[in-house]
Design a protein around this motif. Structure first.
Motif, PDB file in Angstrom:
ATOM      1  N   TYR A 219       0.857  -1.260   0.243  1.00 52.95           N
ATOM      2  CA  TYR A 219      -0.151  -0.136   0.021  1.00 52.95           C
ATOM      3  C   TYR A 219       0.806   1.369  -0.003  1.00 52.95           C
ATOM      4  CZ  TYR A 219      -3.539   3.349   1.913  1.00 52.95           C
ATOM      5  OH  TYR A 219      -4.346   4.503   2.239  1.00 52.95           O
ATOM      6  N   VAL A 231      -6.014   0.166  -3.220  1.00 61.04           N
ATOM      7  CA  VAL A 231      -6.324   0.703  -2.158  1.00 61.04           C
ATOM      8  C   VAL A 231      -7.442   0.144  -1.323  1.00 61.04           C
ATOM      9  CG1 VAL A 231      -5.491   3.303  -2.684  1.00 61.04           C
ATOM     10  CG2 VAL A 231      -7.729   2.243  -3.494  1.00 61.04           C
ATOM     11  N   SER A 232      -8.036   0.284  -0.178  1.00 62.62           N
ATOM     12  CA  SER A 232      -8.804  -0.618   0.304  1.00 62.62           C
ATOM     13  C   SER A 232     -10.499  -0.559  -0.233  1.00 62.62           C
ATOM     14  CB  SER A 232      -9.095  -0.230   1.915  1.00 62.62           C
ATOM     15  OG  SER A 232      -9.697   0.830   2.201  1.00 62.62           O
ATOM     16  N   ARG A 233     -10.643   0.697  -0.776  1.00 60.67           N
ATOM     17  CA  ARG A 233     -12.339   0.808  -1.035  1.00 60.67           C
ATOM     18  C   ARG A 233     -13.111   0.848  -0.117  1.00 60.67           C
ATOM     19  NH1 ARG A 233     -13.978   1.120  -6.619  1.00 60.67           N
ATOM     20  NH2 ARG A 233     -12.381   1.607  -7.757  1.00 60.67           N
ATOM     21  N   LEU A 234     -12.751   1.129   1.214  1.00 62.07           N
ATOM     22  CA  LEU A 234     -13.568   0.796   2.294  1.00 62.07           C
ATOM     23  C   LEU A 234     -14.266   2.355   2.751  1.00 62.07           C
ATOM     24  CD1 LEU A 234     -11.647  -1.431   4.848  1.00 62.07           C
ATOM     25  CD2 LEU A 234     -13.502  -2.089   3.155  1.00 62.07           C
ATOM     26  N   ALA A 235     -14.068   3.205   2.149  1.00 64.34           N
ATOM     27  CA  ALA A 235     -14.441   4.613   2.416  1.00 64.34           C
ATOM     28  C   ALA A 235     -16.118   4.544   2.711  1.00 64.34           C
ATOM     29  CB  ALA A 235     -14.193   5.481   1.620  1.00 64.34           C
ATOM     30  N   PHE A 261      -1.117   2.539   6.190  1.00 59.42           N
ATOM     31  CA  PHE A 261      -2.941   2.356   6.034  1.00 59.42           C
ATOM     32  C   PHE A 261      -3.548   2.935   7.408  1.00 59.42           C
ATOM     33  CE2 PHE A 261      -6.780   0.005   6.776  1.00 59.42           C
ATOM     34  CZ  PHE A 261      -7.337   0.481   5.652  1.00 59.42           C
ATOM     35  N   GLN A 264      -3.960   6.741   7.351  1.00 59.07           N
ATOM     36  CA  GLN A 264      -4.721   7.115   6.694  1.00 59.07           C
ATOM     37  C   GLN A 264      -6.108   7.188   7.644  1.00 59.07           C
ATOM     38  OE1 GLN A 264      -2.387   8.303   4.471  1.00 59.07           O
ATOM     39  NE2 GLN A 264      -4.441   8.698   3.732  1.00 59.07           N
ATOM     40  N   ARG A 268      -8.720  10.372   8.456  1.00 60.51           N
ATOM     41  CA  ARG A 268     -10.330  10.396   8.763  1.00 60.51           C
ATOM     42  C   ARG A 268     -10.425  10.951  10.228  1.00 60.51           C
ATOM     43  NH1 ARG A 268     -13.624   6.890  11.373  1.00 60.51           N
ATOM     44  NH2 ARG A 268     -15.594   6.808  10.587  1.00 60.51           N
ATOM     45  N   TYR A 327     -16.869   6.587  -7.305  1.00 62.56           N
ATOM     46  CA  TYR A 327     -15.682   6.611  -6.791  1.00 62.56           C
ATOM     47  C   TYR A 327     -14.530   7.200  -7.471  1.00 62.56           C
ATOM     48  CZ  TYR A 327     -11.438   4.593  -4.161  1.00 62.56           C
ATOM     49  OH  TYR A 327     -10.345   4.550  -3.616  1.00 62.56           O
ATOM     50  N   ASN A 330      -7.722   8.441  -4.407  1.00 64.82           N
ATOM     51  CA  ASN A 330      -7.242   9.663  -3.765  1.00 64.82           C
ATOM     52  C   ASN A 330      -6.320  10.621  -4.610  1.00 64.82           C
ATOM     53  OD1 ASN A 330      -6.772  11.157  -1.265  1.00 64.82           O
ATOM     54  ND2 ASN A 330      -4.658  10.414  -1.507  1.00 64.82           N
ATOM     55  N   ARG A 333      -8.351  12.658  -6.657  1.00 64.44           N
ATOM     56  CA  ARG A 333      -9.304  13.554  -5.891  1.00 64.44           C
ATOM     57  C   ARG A 333      -8.424  14.938  -5.887  1.00 64.44           C
ATOM     58  NH1 ARG A 333     -13.358  10.148  -1.649  1.00 64.44           N
ATOM     59  NH2 ARG A 333     -13.194   8.624  -2.767  1.00 64.44           N
ATOM     60  N   ASP A 361     -18.856   7.620  -1.080  1.00 66.17           N
ATOM     61  CA  ASP A 361     -18.322   7.837   0.441  1.00 66.17           C
ATOM     62  C   ASP A 361     -18.417   9.383   0.887  1.00 66.17           C
ATOM     63  OD1 ASP A 361     -16.123   9.161  -0.569  1.00 66.17           O
ATOM     64  OD2 ASP A 361     -14.943   7.299  -0.935  1.00 66.17           O
ATOM     65  N   ASP A 363     -18.447  12.419   2.623  1.00 69.82           N
ATOM     66  CA  ASP A 363     -18.480  12.495   3.929  1.00 69.82           C
ATOM     67  C   ASP A 363     -18.174  13.922   4.403  1.00 69.82           C
ATOM     68  OD1 ASP A 363     -17.832  10.736   6.643  1.00 69.82           O
ATOM     69  OD2 ASP A 363     -16.649  12.499   6.560  1.00 69.82           O
ATOM     70  N   ASN A 366     -14.460  14.379   5.885  1.00 65.60           N
ATOM     71  CA  ASN A 366     -13.202  13.863   4.948  1.00 65.60           C
ATOM     72  C   ASN A 366     -13.166  15.013   3.741  1.00 65.60           C
ATOM     73  OD1 ASN A 366     -12.784  12.103   6.734  1.00 65.60           O
ATOM     74  ND2 ASN A 366     -13.410  10.313   5.526  1.00 65.60           N
ATOM     75  N   ASN A 367     -14.535  15.268   3.002  1.00 64.49           N
ATOM     76  CA  ASN A 367     -14.430  16.261   1.956  1.00 64.49           C
ATOM     77  C   ASN A 367     -14.056  17.776   2.191  1.00 64.49           C
ATOM     78  OD1 ASN A 367     -15.169  15.921  -0.925  1.00 64.49           O
ATOM     79  ND2 ASN A 367     -16.860  17.308  -0.420  1.00 64.49           N
TER      80      ASN A 367
END
Ligand SMILES: Cc1cc2nc3c(=O)[nH]c(=O)nc-3n(C[C@H](O)[C@H](O)[C@H](O)COP(=O)(O)OP(=O)(O)OC[C@H]3O[C@@H](n4cnc5c(N)ncnc54)[C@H](O)[C@@H]3O)c2cc1C
Length: 474
Positions: A219, A231-235, A261, A264, A268, A327, A330, A333, A361, A363, A366-367
């Protein structure tokens, strides 16, 4: 002590049964517990992408609760009033949220419920730390990420996970599981999300296991390559609270690659911390000088950016990935946000609003942190003069053009040398590869060197205006 009557567990951004302190405590305190979710804005004519996720996640939660989830829409206070009477509720349980709107709402509700002798119990379920727990030695909140991160590590990241409680004593709701309305975003748009994503908790959990085994060890370097997608794509699972951050920390503990990881995950944490301590940063700059920033208004340029039609391949690839899948990687983004608020000089709030509309995601915390970071106006933000160049970003992080080719098929035939900047290619070469700029694919809406100069000039202008108004960097 056990209260004989019914407790209410109000679910919000904690759509899970495991590691849910509010649910567990309610079941410890009451002989029966009613589970509730209230969708507060059912009449939105143009709902965001994230509503699609939320509806699926709620259906999954209802399944985990064996159907016993009361789903209501509309005003929360009116709903609570009715439910409290109907089910003889004596206490309400929820996990805390930290954004200004939720805090204001919860404070009012707590007072109002207290006036009716209904007990309210709130719990920490969304973060690793309560935002008021971590302060500098002088008692003020951290403004810089690295010392905040070190303070988190020194305190010890909590990975104590509360096991799923016994769900035998849930109040039966009428028509279990059938009430969740599917007032999702436009059907065709949402259909594409379903091809890419499965918003069930178990799928998120499986993805975490797969990520730990395959991607987390690399990672630290692979996370910057958008085509690799390691990446995890867990957001979205973390945003909806289907996985708790404590569960994720516990699962990654001592596994190869965990440090980068988990750092990161602390970003958050920091985003929620910043929004808690400085709620005005939701739409106002943290650095006061930016009140004087000369943002432009240009609906045509904004639309071109939103639609992935700027003529700058890496940016367009990102914006199309965002629209088509809900999605965005990052690195992208940062690149697309930088083009918007630097080269195009469009207000970061317009970009943040588009992300809130299109990201699964999406948020607030975070956004907001991400946009203020790129715009240069936030806490611990990127220095304004560091302007991402989308061509060199592409040459560095998408060297063979795989990512651009995937999302901008009009350019797929171009050789690597020109894929990130087709406007610089000889016309005969473009023609030979079937690309007609301005026809198959747009000419760039901004010339990058000129856009960079304009951004720096705007920054100087802002500083001069702020200085004449005696406003210092805050
Ligand atoms: C302009 C901009 C806007 C953003 N908007 C959002 C948003 O609306 N929602 C959102 O969840 N993230 C946002 N981010 C942060 C980050 O880009 C995403 O969290 C990440 O890309 C999600 O993909 P992932 O789950 O594969 O992340 P991974 O790289 O696998 O990271 C794991 C988790 O750590 C957290 N995380 C990672 N990076 C960040 C970060 N920079 N800031 C805060 N948390 C982070 C997320 O919860 C993420 O799921 C934004 C970043 C920028 C620059």
């Amino acid at each position: 002590m056990s209260l004989s009557n019914v407790g209410l567990c109000w679910f919000r951004q904690d759509l899970r049964v495991t590691d849910n302190p509010a649910l567990t405590r309610a079941l410890q305190q009451h002989t029966q517990v009613l589970c509730l979710y209230v969708h507060e804005h059912p009449d939105d004519p143009d709902p965001p992408a994230s509503l699609w996720w939320q509806q699926q996640a709620l259906q999954d939660l209802a399944d985990q609760l064996q159907g016993q989830l009361l789903y209501r829409t509309g005003d929360i206070q009116q709903n609570l009033q009715q439910i409290i009477t109907e089910y003889s509720i004596s206490a309400v349980y929820w996990n805390r949220l930290y954004d200004p709107t939720s805090i204001a709402r919860d404070t009012i509700l707590k007072t109002w419920l207290g006036e009716q002798s209904i007990q309210v119990y709130s719990f920490p379920g969304q973060l690793l730390f309560e935002p008021w727990e971590l302060l500098k030695q002088d008692g003020s909140p951290y403004r810089v990420f690295t010392p905040f991160y070190k303070a988190c590590l020194a305190q010890g990241l909590s990975d104590r996970v509360i096991p799923a409680p016994d769900l035998n004593r849930l109040v039966s709701v009428p028509d279990p599981g059938a009430q969740i309305t599917h007032d999702s975003p436009a059907a065709a748009w949402a259909q594409a999300f379903g091809d890419q994503w499965d918003p069930r908790r178990q799928t998120g959990w499986n993805r975490l296991a797969e990520f730990i085994a395959q991607d987390m060890p690399v990672y630290h370097k692979a996370r910057d390559i958008p085509a690799a997608d390691q990446v995890s794509r867990l957001a979205p699972y973390l945003h909806a609270g289907q996985l708790s951050v404590r569960e994720v920390v516990a699962a990654t503990r001592d596994q190869p690659g965990a440090d980068t990881f988990v750092r990161q995950l602390v970003w958050r944490e920091f985003a929620h911390y910043v929004l808690y301590h400085w709620p005005h940063t939701l739409d106002q700059p943290m650095d006061n000088r930016y009140v004087h920033f000369p943002w432009r208004t240009d609906p045509v340029a904004l639309r071109a950016w939103q639609c992935g039609q700027t003529g700058i391949p890496l940016v367009d690839a990102g914006m199309r990935q965002l629209w088509q899948t809900g999605y965005l990687h990052n690195r992208l983004r940062m690149v697309v946000a930088s083009l918007l608020c630097k080269h195009l000089l469009l207000d970061w709030r317009a970009g943040a609003a588009w992300f809130m509309y299109t990201l699964l995601d999406a948020d607030l915390a975070n956004n907001t942190l991400g946009w203020q970071w790129v715009a240069g106006s936030g806490v611990d933000a990127a220095p304004y003069f560091r302007i991402f160049n989308p061509v060199s970003q592409g040459e560095r992080f998408d060297a063979d053009g795989t990512y651009v080719r995937r999302w901008v098929p009009e350019l797929a035939a171009l050789p690597n040398r020109w894929i990130q900047q087709p406007w610089a290619a000889p016309t005969e070469l473009l023609t030979a590869h079937g690309v007609q700029l301005g026809d198959d694919y747009p000419q760039p809406i901004v010339e990058l060197a000129a856009g960079r100069r304009a951004a720096l000039a705007a920054w100087e202008q802002m500083k001069a205006l702020a200085a004449s108004a005696l406003i210092k960097r805050s």
